[in-house]
Design a protein around this motif. Structure first.
Motif, PDB file in Angstrom:
ATOM      1  N   GLU A  22      -6.767   0.336 -14.906  1.00  0.00           N
ATOM      2  CA  GLU A  22      -6.679  -0.968 -14.270  1.00  0.00           C
ATOM      3  C   GLU A  22      -6.621  -0.852 -12.754  1.00  0.00           C
ATOM      4  N   SER A  23      -6.783   0.342 -12.219  1.00  0.00           N
ATOM      5  CA  SER A  23      -6.601   0.547 -10.791  1.00  0.00           C
ATOM      6  C   SER A  23      -7.725  -0.087  -9.984  1.00  0.00           C
ATOM      7  N   HIS A  24      -7.360  -0.482  -8.747  1.00  0.00           N
ATOM      8  CA  HIS A  24      -8.327  -1.070  -7.821  1.00  0.00           C
ATOM      9  C   HIS A  24      -8.362  -0.219  -6.555  1.00  0.00           C
ATOM     10  N   GLY A  25      -8.422  -0.894  -5.395  1.00  0.00           N
ATOM     11  CA  GLY A  25      -8.524  -0.186  -4.131  1.00  0.00           C
ATOM     12  C   GLY A  25      -7.179   0.232  -3.582  1.00  0.00           C
ATOM     13  N   GLU A  26      -7.122   0.358  -2.258  1.00  0.00           N
ATOM     14  CA  GLU A  26      -5.926   0.863  -1.595  1.00  0.00           C
ATOM     15  C   GLU A  26      -5.543  -0.064  -0.456  1.00  0.00           C
ATOM     16  N   VAL A  27      -4.232  -0.211  -0.220  1.00  0.00           N
ATOM     17  CA  VAL A  27      -3.711  -1.000   0.890  1.00  0.00           C
ATOM     18  C   VAL A  27      -2.649  -0.188   1.608  1.00  0.00           C
ATOM     19  N   GLY A  28      -2.680  -0.234   2.946  1.00  0.00           N
ATOM     20  CA  GLY A  28      -1.644   0.412   3.737  1.00  0.00           C
ATOM     21  C   GLY A  28      -0.613  -0.606   4.183  1.00  0.00           C
ATOM     22  N   ILE A  29       0.657  -0.280   3.997  1.00  0.00           N
ATOM     23  CA  ILE A  29       1.747  -1.150   4.433  1.00  0.00           C
ATOM     24  C   ILE A  29       2.383  -0.538   5.676  1.00  0.00           C
ATOM     25  N   MET A  30       2.452  -1.308   6.757  1.00  0.00           N
ATOM     26  CA  MET A  30       3.104  -0.852   7.975  1.00  0.00           C
ATOM     27  C   MET A  30       4.274  -1.783   8.293  1.00  0.00           C
ATOM     28  N   TYR A  31       5.251  -1.281   9.031  1.00  0.00           N
ATOM     29  CA  TYR A  31       6.457  -2.056   9.321  1.00  0.00           C
ATOM     30  C   TYR A  31       6.523  -2.397  10.796  1.00  0.00           C
ATOM     31  N   THR A  32       6.812  -3.663  11.060  1.00  0.00           N
ATOM     32  CA  THR A  32       6.906  -4.110  12.441  1.00  0.00           C
ATOM     33  C   THR A  32       7.776  -5.356  12.503  1.00  0.00           C
ATOM     34  N   ALA A  33       8.208  -5.736  13.695  1.00  0.00           N
ATOM     35  CA  ALA A  33       9.030  -6.926  13.870  1.00  0.00           C
ATOM     36  C   ALA A  33       8.234  -8.172  13.516  1.00  0.00           C
ATOM     37  N   ALA A  34       8.910  -9.119  12.896  1.00  0.00           N
ATOM     38  CA  ALA A  34       8.246 -10.350  12.459  1.00  0.00           C
ATOM     39  C   ALA A  34       7.563 -11.065  13.617  1.00  0.00           C
ATOM     40  N   VAL A  76     -10.366  -8.695  -4.557  1.00  0.00           N
ATOM     41  CA  VAL A  76     -11.789  -8.371  -4.372  1.00  0.00           C
ATOM     42  C   VAL A  76     -12.021  -7.819  -2.977  1.00  0.00           C
ATOM     43  N   TRP A  77     -11.392  -8.419  -1.978  1.00  0.00           N
ATOM     44  CA  TRP A  77     -11.517  -7.960  -0.587  1.00  0.00           C
ATOM     45  C   TRP A  77     -10.934  -6.563  -0.417  1.00  0.00           C
ATOM     46  N   ILE A  78      -9.819  -6.326  -1.072  1.00  0.00           N
ATOM     47  CA  ILE A  78      -9.208  -4.989  -1.037  1.00  0.00           C
ATOM     48  C   ILE A  78     -10.186  -3.954  -1.571  1.00  0.00           C
ATOM     49  N   ASP A  79     -10.814  -4.261  -2.702  1.00  0.00           N
ATOM     50  CA  ASP A  79     -11.768  -3.329  -3.301  1.00  0.00           C
ATOM     51  C   ASP A  79     -12.946  -3.061  -2.369  1.00  0.00           C
TER      52      ASP A  79
END
Length: 397
Positions: free
Chosen positions: A25-37, A356-359
């Motif tokens: 069921e796997s799709h693409g990849e996303v990177g999560i970064m942390y920053t001030a709101a 879909v955009w992620i893929d």
């Protein structure tokens, strides 16, 4: 000044376990970064990120300014039904103060219940009050984009669920947070190995809420004995704290209609530093309003008795209780109120098209980069949970 306040808007949420997704069921990849709101809208408008997951009013900033659009509000993220009524802000108090001043705590609880109800009927007035408290009514500037703070808050307030009811869903949301903190080793104190049947007793005391609710329903607030010294109440500069702002700025309404009010000592625009708790015409307490930079800071002040009560997120309160601070969560004041935003030009209209955009971006070798606030915050966990539930590989960048 407005820019500084924007950057100061902080919050904290809960974390939960992440689901295991079968490879097929796997799709693409996303990177999560942390920053001030406060930096997120600028990063989005300049193309440094593709989207962000954050609390209000920064979701509304994107839509009001045209910088971005909403993919999903937090309560609607997958898996369906997981985040309904999810935890966020609550009123808490030191156990010694609650025991010694029960009637005062009951009165404050009653006022916040009433002001939460008021918000539901008066969202535009609430937006005006919040914009003036937080930003002095000034415009908000993000790079080349300038927008009215009042317009931002008008878009934000209706998406926040102002509720004082300790619902089953709210309690379960906190339960998930505790289990996740255990899994990642963040709990090291009293909650680390406590049996599940004991945890809620350690965290909550709903007796003040129940007494306050009874007074509200009966239409009569009991007059407490006058405090001999000021009460310090901590809060955060966020529209999630709007019930407090409304109770103070529209004090005459609450005084005339319900016989209870937090009357500002000085009638000034913007935030208020000192107010008098008045019940049935009697001034019963001087309330010092202490603006914090984050929930953890407020909990530190409570531990030293610099604050006796606080209006903050449940996660830092839970962490403080784990560390031995003798406080209790009295009742929720606000739930939900976060969202996932992407750039206005993104080929996205909902969660499915987001996947879909992620893929597509992953296939191109340019995975999406999504910003989130503090690692382990409710927003961080919600976006990771939703992505992994949809089969997306999540990496921190």
């Amino acid at each position: 000044m407005a820019a500084l306040l924007i950057l100061a808007l902080l919050g904290a949420g809960c974390v939960s376990e992440t689901p295991v997704i079968p490879p097929e069921e796997s799709h693409g990849e996303v990177g999560i970064m942390y920053t001030a709101a406060g930096q997120m809208p600028v990063l989005l408008s300049t193309g440094q990120i593709d989207g962000y997951m954050v609390w209000q009013p920064f979701v509304s900033v994107a839509t009001a300014s045209g910088i971005g659009k909403v993919v999903s509000y937090s309560q609607d993220l997958p898996p369906a039904g997981t985040w309904t009524d999810h935890t966020c802000c609550a009123l808490s108090g030191r156990e010694d103060f609650i025991k010694a001043n029960t009637d005062v705590v009951n009165a404050i609880a009653a006022l916040l219940i009433l002001s939460g109800n008021y918000i539901q009927e008066n969202p535009d007035r609430t937006a005006e009050i919040s914009a003036n408290w937080l930003f002095g009514g000034a415009d908000m500037t993000f790079g080349a984009v300038t927008i009215s703070s009042n317009d931002v808050l008008k878009g934000s307030i209706p998406t926040i669920r102002f509720s004082s009811v300790p619902s089953t869903e709210w309690l379960q949301s906190n339960d998930r947070f505790i289990e996740a903190l255990r899994d990642i080793g963040y709990l090291t104190g009293s909650l680390k190995d406590a049996p599940s049947e004991d945890v809620r007793e350690m965290l909550y005391d709903f007796s003040n809420y129940e007494a306050a609710r009874a007074m509200v329903d009966a239409g009569e607030i009991k007059t407490p004995q006058k405090l001999t010294k000021p009460l310090s109440l901590g809060y955060l500069p966020s529209d999630h704290d709007a019930p407090l702002f409304v109770a103070i700025k529209d004090w005459e309404y609450f005084n005339e209609k319900f016989g209870i009010a937090l009357k500002p000592r000085v009638n000034v625009p913007g935030k208020v530093d000192v107010a008098d708790l008045i019940v049935n015409g009697v001034m019963v307490a001087e309330v010092k309003l202490v603006q914090g930079e984050g929930g953890a800071q407020l909990m530190t002040l409570m531990a030293t008795d610099a604050l006796q009560m606080a209006y903050a997120g449940t996660p830092p309160t839970i962490s403080a209780i784990d560390k031995g601070t003798a406080i209790k969560i009295l009742f929720p004041t606000q739930n939900e109120g976060s969202g996932l935003v992407v750039a206005a030009s993104a080929p996205v209209t909902d969660w499915d098209s987001f996947i879909v955009w992620i893929d597509a971006r992953s296939a191109e070798g340019t995975p999406l980069k999504i910003a989130a606030p503090i690692r382990g915050s409710i927003q961080d966990v919600q976006i990771k949970y939703a992505l992994q539930d949809s089969g997306v590989v999540v990496k921190e960048v």
